[in-house]
Design a protein around this motif. Structure first.
Motif, PDB file in Angstrom:
ATOM      1  N   LEU A 286       0.829  -1.202   0.000  1.00 24.98           N
ATOM      2  CA  LEU A 286       0.000   0.000   0.000  1.00 24.98           C
ATOM      3  C   LEU A 286       0.866   1.256   0.000  1.00 24.98           C
ATOM      4  CD1 LEU A 286      -2.855  -0.826   2.543  1.00 24.98           C
ATOM      5  CD2 LEU A 286      -2.801  -1.178   0.072  1.00 24.98           C
ATOM      6  N   GLY A 287       0.520   2.182  -0.881  1.00 23.09           N
ATOM      7  CA  GLY A 287       1.225   3.458  -0.938  1.00 23.09           C
ATOM      8  C   GLY A 287       2.627   3.394  -1.490  1.00 23.09           C
ATOM      9  N   ASN A 288       3.022   2.235  -2.039  1.00 23.26           N
ATOM     10  CA  ASN A 288       4.435   2.038  -2.381  1.00 23.26           C
ATOM     11  C   ASN A 288       4.701   2.051  -3.880  1.00 23.26           C
ATOM     12  OD1 ASN A 288       7.082   1.688  -1.450  1.00 23.26           O
ATOM     13  ND2 ASN A 288       6.993  -0.518  -1.798  1.00 23.26           N
ATOM     14  N   ARG A 289       3.927   2.800  -4.625  1.00 21.00           N
ATOM     15  CA  ARG A 289       4.128   2.835  -6.076  1.00 21.00           C
ATOM     16  C   ARG A 289       5.467   3.435  -6.474  1.00 21.00           C
ATOM     17  NH1 ARG A 289      -2.181   4.501  -7.241  1.00 21.00           N
ATOM     18  NH2 ARG A 289      -2.974   2.367  -7.351  1.00 21.00           N
ATOM     19  N   ASP A 466       3.806  17.241  -0.518  1.00 28.67           N
ATOM     20  CA  ASP A 466       2.838  17.607  -1.557  1.00 28.67           C
ATOM     21  C   ASP A 466       3.025  16.821  -2.849  1.00 28.67           C
ATOM     22  OD1 ASP A 466       1.489  19.526  -0.005  1.00 28.67           O
ATOM     23  OD2 ASP A 466       3.003  21.050  -0.456  1.00 28.67           O
ATOM     24  N   ASP A 467       4.200  16.249  -3.056  1.00 26.27           N
ATOM     25  CA  ASP A 467       4.517  15.561  -4.310  1.00 26.27           C
ATOM     26  C   ASP A 467       4.491  14.047  -4.102  1.00 26.27           C
ATOM     27  OD1 ASP A 467       5.449  14.619  -6.702  1.00 26.27           O
ATOM     28  OD2 ASP A 467       7.323  15.774  -6.688  1.00 26.27           O
ATOM     29  N   PRO A 468       3.560  13.331  -4.746  1.00 25.59           N
ATOM     30  CA  PRO A 468       3.520  11.865  -4.590  1.00 25.59           C
ATOM     31  C   PRO A 468       4.784  11.173  -5.055  1.00 25.59           C
ATOM     32  CG  PRO A 468       1.485  12.688  -5.591  1.00 25.59           C
ATOM     33  CD  PRO A 468       2.460  13.832  -5.590  1.00 25.59           C
ATOM     34  N   ALA A 469       5.575  11.830  -5.888  1.00 25.20           N
ATOM     35  CA  ALA A 469       6.806  11.210  -6.377  1.00 25.20           C
ATOM     36  C   ALA A 469       7.888  11.160  -5.301  1.00 25.20           C
ATOM     37  CB  ALA A 469       7.321  11.958  -7.603  1.00 25.20           C
ATOM     38  N   THR A 470       7.771  12.022  -4.267  1.00 26.79           N
ATOM     39  CA  THR A 470       8.803  12.083  -3.239  1.00 26.79           C
ATOM     40  C   THR A 470       8.260  11.830  -1.830  1.00 26.79           C
ATOM     41  OG1 THR A 470       8.526  14.486  -3.050  1.00 26.79           O
ATOM     42  CG2 THR A 470      10.216  13.681  -4.580  1.00 26.79           C
ATOM     43  N   SER A 471       6.980  11.491  -1.726  1.00 24.91           N
ATOM     44  CA  SER A 471       6.376  11.284  -0.413  1.00 24.91           C
ATOM     45  C   SER A 471       5.335  10.175  -0.484  1.00 24.91           C
ATOM     46  CB  SER A 471       5.735  12.585   0.101  1.00 24.91           C
ATOM     47  OG  SER A 471       4.738  13.048  -0.796  1.00 24.91           O
ATOM     48  N   VAL A 472       5.033   9.593   0.674  1.00 24.49           N
ATOM     49  CA  VAL A 472       4.027   8.531   0.771  1.00 24.49           C
ATOM     50  C   VAL A 472       2.667   9.103   1.151  1.00 24.49           C
ATOM     51  CG1 VAL A 472       3.411   6.380   1.948  1.00 24.49           C
ATOM     52  CG2 VAL A 472       5.816   6.873   1.421  1.00 24.49           C
ATOM     53  N   LEU A 473       2.688  10.167   1.973  1.00 21.30           N
ATOM     54  CA  LEU A 473       1.468  10.781   2.491  1.00 21.30           C
ATOM     55  C   LEU A 473       1.322  12.193   1.948  1.00 21.30           C
ATOM     56  CD1 LEU A 473       2.078   9.889   6.262  1.00 21.30           C
ATOM     57  CD2 LEU A 473       0.985   8.444   4.530  1.00 21.30           C
ATOM     58  N   VAL A 479      -2.636   8.652   2.816  1.00 21.23           N
ATOM     59  CA  VAL A 479      -1.777   7.949   1.857  1.00 21.23           C
ATOM     60  C   VAL A 479      -2.151   8.367   0.443  1.00 21.23           C
ATOM     61  CG1 VAL A 479      -1.088   5.684   0.976  1.00 21.23           C
ATOM     62  CG2 VAL A 479      -1.494   6.002   3.426  1.00 21.23           C
ATOM     63  N   HIS A 480      -1.157   8.785  -0.339  1.00 21.04           N
ATOM     64  CA  HIS A 480      -1.398   9.149  -1.738  1.00 21.04           C
ATOM     65  C   HIS A 480      -2.072   7.981  -2.459  1.00 21.04           C
ATOM     66  CE1 HIS A 480       0.742  12.937  -1.693  1.00 21.04           C
ATOM     67  NE2 HIS A 480       1.879  12.368  -1.315  1.00 21.04           N
ATOM     68  N   GLY A 481      -3.203   8.244  -3.096  1.00 25.85           N
ATOM     69  CA  GLY A 481      -3.886   7.217  -3.872  1.00 25.85           C
ATOM     70  C   GLY A 481      -4.939   6.442  -3.111  1.00 25.85           C
ATOM     71  N   LEU A 482      -5.036   6.655  -1.788  1.00 28.44           N
ATOM     72  CA  LEU A 482      -6.045   5.980  -0.978  1.00 28.44           C
ATOM     73  C   LEU A 482      -6.893   7.026  -0.265  1.00 28.44           C
ATOM     74  CD1 LEU A 482      -3.906   3.067   0.509  1.00 28.44           C
ATOM     75  CD2 LEU A 482      -5.754   2.863  -1.166  1.00 28.44           C
ATOM     76  N   SER A 483      -8.196   6.917  -0.408  1.00 30.07           N
ATOM     77  CA  SER A 483      -9.083   7.983   0.048  1.00 30.07           C
ATOM     78  C   SER A 483      -9.337   7.995   1.545  1.00 30.07           C
ATOM     79  CB  SER A 483     -10.441   7.860  -0.663  1.00 30.07           C
ATOM     80  OG  SER A 483     -11.065   6.608  -0.340  1.00 30.07           O
TER      81      SER A 483
END
Length: 531
Positions: A286-289, A466-473, A479-483
């Protein structure tokens, strides 16, 4: 228990330490139904013997509130087993903490310009966090004195504590030497009969921790419940959100569901659970893309120094009373806080320090000489008396190669890789030199030569940004991508700062709770109108 398991809760909180207890209490106070899950037992206010550090039996460890397994770590390329002082009990690791809750500096959150490498910094500013620092200090009944170096010092809710005369005298000496000591900020109510419980479980609720300041007040609202001895095996999620939790309680599997989920299992526990929760939508966890879950692991480095403040003072009257931030940031170097430990050093501690120095010297192979250190250690202890121990909390910084490695065979086993960076070694040398100078002209001796990481302070493994490319939350710790999955333990922190992380964890948990509550107000309003 059947009713609890079949309900659909507003929020399920996994973990009952500072982050879990704080977020759950705030949510319950705002009218949401909350279920706390804790892997370990609720030991209540019962007196339970502490777990000896060499205990490896999982049942014995859990019975005392410790995590079932020790930690496997590769430190600077060498494998070792260590006890990370991780709690597995209602109250989490905070059950055993020293109750020191200090705010970070403004520059810790607002700037990244002094860091040796890009980190992305904190997406939430100090001023944005200030209301929740204030609230956390009220929740945890912080006592102490204002930091004289802070231009906007906190107004603490509890009055300063009475100090032993030796601490009063030492603070006066430090002020005369140009330092700015103040009474340490502590989460403690000094109730009649309390003999101090810092570093061990409190059975009189004089120490405010995740249980006494979080879980118990939440349950008192009538809107929260607790399942202890409940281990979350995996988080079930589809492409956009969490659907349920698969748990094991007293040997029986149960499935729990909620509208929102808060993960507060600690800087090692939370990323471990997310990495184990793989499925077709999240094949890497989870969250590990972007392969960030478990990376950027940080601790603090502890520099312990013994101070002999004078022949005519009762140095045995030790308390966790003195802090100073004169060394927090110097000449572009991020260092940290110096504070008393509430411990004294005598013959045993002096001999240990001498052994450490001998083992690093050119004479280390001449073992009979090592035995001979007992005599000078006794002479030194007799001449100097007992010393007060101080610790310097040196900030650690994030590196992606320092990371948690999940154990596919054992969910209770934490494994991590950590290498001490060259820049941390340089800052350590600066810090030690500055600490020795700060206590001049008192006799001082460092209680070790090798770097000593504080394994009770893991953080940074699910950093927010703020950037999903450099952060998980994201900035709300979702979590980025999970509502509907949030994180409120130390793993959210992009940098470790130069203070104990407890107050920052509590303040952020309260901030996240308010974000969750705000998102659910339309549903609550609709339910009220129907009621």
């Amino acid at each position: 228990m059947a009713d609890i398991a079949t309900m659909t809760w507003d929020v399920i909180v996994i973990g009952t330490g500072i982050g879990g207890g704080s977020v759950g209490r705030r949510l319950a106070e705002q009218g949401l139904s909350v279920l706390f899950l804790e892997k370990g037992p609720d030991l209540g206010d019962n007196v339970v013997p502490p777990v000896p550090p060499d205990t490896i039996d999982p049942d014995a460890r859990v019975a005392g509130g410790a995590w079932p397994k020790t930690i496997s770590a590769r430190l600077d390329g060498k494998w070792c087993e260590l006890d990370g002082m991780i709690g597995s009990v209602v109250g989490g690791t905070s059950s055993f903490y020293a109750a020191t809750l200090e705010r970070p500096e403004r520059h810790d959150l607002d700037t990244a310009e002094h860091l040796p490498h890009p980190t992305g910094g904190w997406p939430v500013s100090y001023d944005e966090m200030r209301p929740w620092f204030d609230l956390a200090e009220r929740y945890y009944q912080i006592s102490g004195e204002a930091d004289p170096l802070d231009p906007q010092a906190a107004t603490l809710p509890a009055p300063p504590r009475a100090l032993p005369q030796s601490d009063i005298d030492l603070m006066a000496d430090l002020k005369r030497a140009g330092m700015h000591p103040y009474q340490t900020h502590m989460a403690a109510r000094f109730v009649p009969g309390c003999e101090g419980c810092f570093g061990r479980r409190c059975t009189r609720r004089c120490k405010m921790d995740g249980r006494s300041a979080g879980v118990l007040p939440a349950i008192e609202t009538g809107r929260a419940a607790l399942l202890d001895r409940c281990s979350v095996s995996r988080i079930e999620a589809d492409a956009t959100g969490v659907t349920s939790l698969l748990c094991l309680r007293e040997g029986k599997p149960i499935t729990l569901s909620a509208r929102h989920y808060v993960l507060a299992g600690g800087g090692l526990g939370s990323p471990s659970l997310m990495l184990r929760s793989k499925n077709e939508h999240w094949p890497e966890g989870l969250g590990n893309r972007n392969d960030l879950v478990g990376r950027n692991l940080m601790f603090h480095m502890s520099e312990i120094i013994a101070i002999w403040a004078g022949q005519n003072r009762d140095e045995s009257a030790a308390s966790r009373s003195i802090s100073m931030r004169d060394l927090y940031f110097r000449n572009g170097a991020r260092l940290g806080t110096v504070q008393s430990m509430g411990l004294t050093a005598g013959y045993g501690e002096i001999l240990h320090a001498m052994h450490n120095r001998f083992d690093m010297s050119a004479l280390r192979r001449v073992r009979p000489l090592r035995m001979g250190l007992r005599v000078p250690a006794r002479i030194a202890a007799g001449m100097l008396g007992r010393a007060k121990l101080f610790v310097g909390v040196l900030e650690d910084l994030p590196y992606p190669t320092n990371r948690l490695i999940p154990d596919a065979q054992d969910e209770d086993r934490f494994v991590f890789h950590y290498d001490i960076s060259d820049e941390l070694r340089r800052r350590r040398a600066i810090f030690r030199k500055a600490m020795r100078a700060a206590f001049h002209p008192h006799r001082a001796m460092f209680m070790g030569t090798a770097p000593q990481l504080n394994f009770a302070h893991p953080c940074g493994t699910l950093r927010f940004g703020d950037d999903p490319a450099t952060s998980v939350l994201d900035r709300d710790c979702k979590v980025h991508g999970l509502s509907n999955l949030y994180v409120t333990d130390s793993s959210f922190m992009p940098t470790s700062n130069g203070v104990n992380p407890s107050l920052t964890i509590a303040a952020n948990a309260l901030r996240v709770a308010d974000q969750i509550a705000a998102s659910m107000r339309p549903r609550l309003a609709a339910a009220d109108s129907l009621g």
